[in-house]
Design a protein around this motif. Structure first.
Motif, PDB file in Angstrom:
ATOM      1  N   ARG A  16      63.006 -56.092  44.051  1.00 19.53           N
ATOM      2  CA  ARG A  16      63.933 -55.237  44.787  1.00 19.53           C
ATOM      3  C   ARG A  16      65.092 -54.856  43.871  1.00 19.53           C
ATOM      4  O   ARG A  16      65.588 -55.678  43.123  1.00 19.53           O
ATOM      5  N   HIS A  17      65.533 -53.616  43.967  1.00 17.05           N
ATOM      6  CA  HIS A  17      66.642 -53.124  43.154  1.00 17.05           C
ATOM      7  C   HIS A  17      67.600 -52.315  44.020  1.00 17.05           C
ATOM      8  O   HIS A  17      67.696 -51.105  43.899  1.00 17.05           O
ATOM      9  N   PRO A  18      68.339 -52.965  44.928  1.00 25.64           N
ATOM     10  CA  PRO A  18      69.181 -52.211  45.873  1.00 25.64           C
ATOM     11  C   PRO A  18      70.284 -51.397  45.207  1.00 25.64           C
ATOM     12  O   PRO A  18      70.691 -50.379  45.751  1.00 25.64           O
ATOM     13  N   ASP A  19      70.757 -51.814  44.042  1.00 26.84           N
ATOM     14  CA  ASP A  19      71.830 -51.064  43.390  1.00 26.84           C
ATOM     15  C   ASP A  19      71.366 -49.680  42.965  1.00 26.84           C
ATOM     16  O   ASP A  19      72.160 -48.746  42.887  1.00 26.84           O
ATOM     17  N   ASN A  20      70.088 -49.549  42.670  1.00 26.77           N
ATOM     18  CA  ASN A  20      69.547 -48.265  42.227  1.00 26.77           C
ATOM     19  C   ASN A  20      69.060 -47.408  43.394  1.00 26.77           C
ATOM     20  O   ASN A  20      68.639 -46.279  43.180  1.00 26.77           O
ATOM     21  N   TRP A  21      69.073 -47.952  44.606  1.00 29.82           N
ATOM     22  CA  TRP A  21      68.533 -47.268  45.769  1.00 29.82           C
ATOM     23  C   TRP A  21      69.546 -47.286  46.928  1.00 29.82           C
ATOM     24  O   TRP A  21      69.253 -47.789  48.005  1.00 29.82           O
TER      25      TRP A  21
END
Length: 152
Positions: A16-21
């Motif tokens: 998961r990459h919430p900072d990019n999304w």
């Protein structure tokens, strides 16, 4: 959070990459989560597209945001190769949203916590049939689908 390395037979994506999304949760996002719950706990990307979007790219982008922000789980490359599509199911956070929106206590909500590999192909076909039947009922003047009882 400790990241685990997926095994060759692992079909769940864990990156998961919430900072990019970044995202703002919308009413459509809520409907997507509710659809997944309603259709026996998981849907393929093309099925979500059929329910909520006009284009596949739009559906994939939104599903990606819901995944990266912790609302959905999804298959990884192995799963996509095995099942032919990306499959999505609820995380705890997604299930909590569905529980709140339906008024069902989270302890009583039935939701898929882990993808049941042996049932995926069968359930996707059942969902496809359900979509066809629902569409036919919408187009027929004298035919109405009162309610649908799924297998679970």
């Amino acid at each position: 959070m400790v990241k685990r390395k997926p095994t060759p037979l692992d079909f769940s994506d864990v990156e998961r990459h919430p900072d990019n999304w970044p995202m703002v949760f919308t009413p459509r996002d809520g409907r997507i989560l509710e659809h997944i719950h309603e259709y026996d706990g998981f849907l393929a990307d093309y099925q979500v597209k059929e329910l909520e979007f006009t284009g596949m790219r739009q559906a994939q982008d939104r599903l990606g945001k819901l995944f990266h922000n912790g609302y959905l789980n999804r298959t990884n490359r192995n799963g996509r190769a095995s099942f032919g599509n990306m499959i999505y199911w609820l995380t705890r956070e997604g299930a909590e949203h569905v529980a709140a929106s339906t008024g069902i206590p989270i302890g009583e909500l039935v939701w898929t916590k882990q993808l049941p590999h042996s049932l995926v192909h069968h359930n996707l076909l059942v969902n496809d049939f359900t979509f066809i039947l629902q569409q036919a009922c919408r187009q027929a003047e004298r035919l109405e689908l009162g309610y649908w009882i799924n297998e679970s």
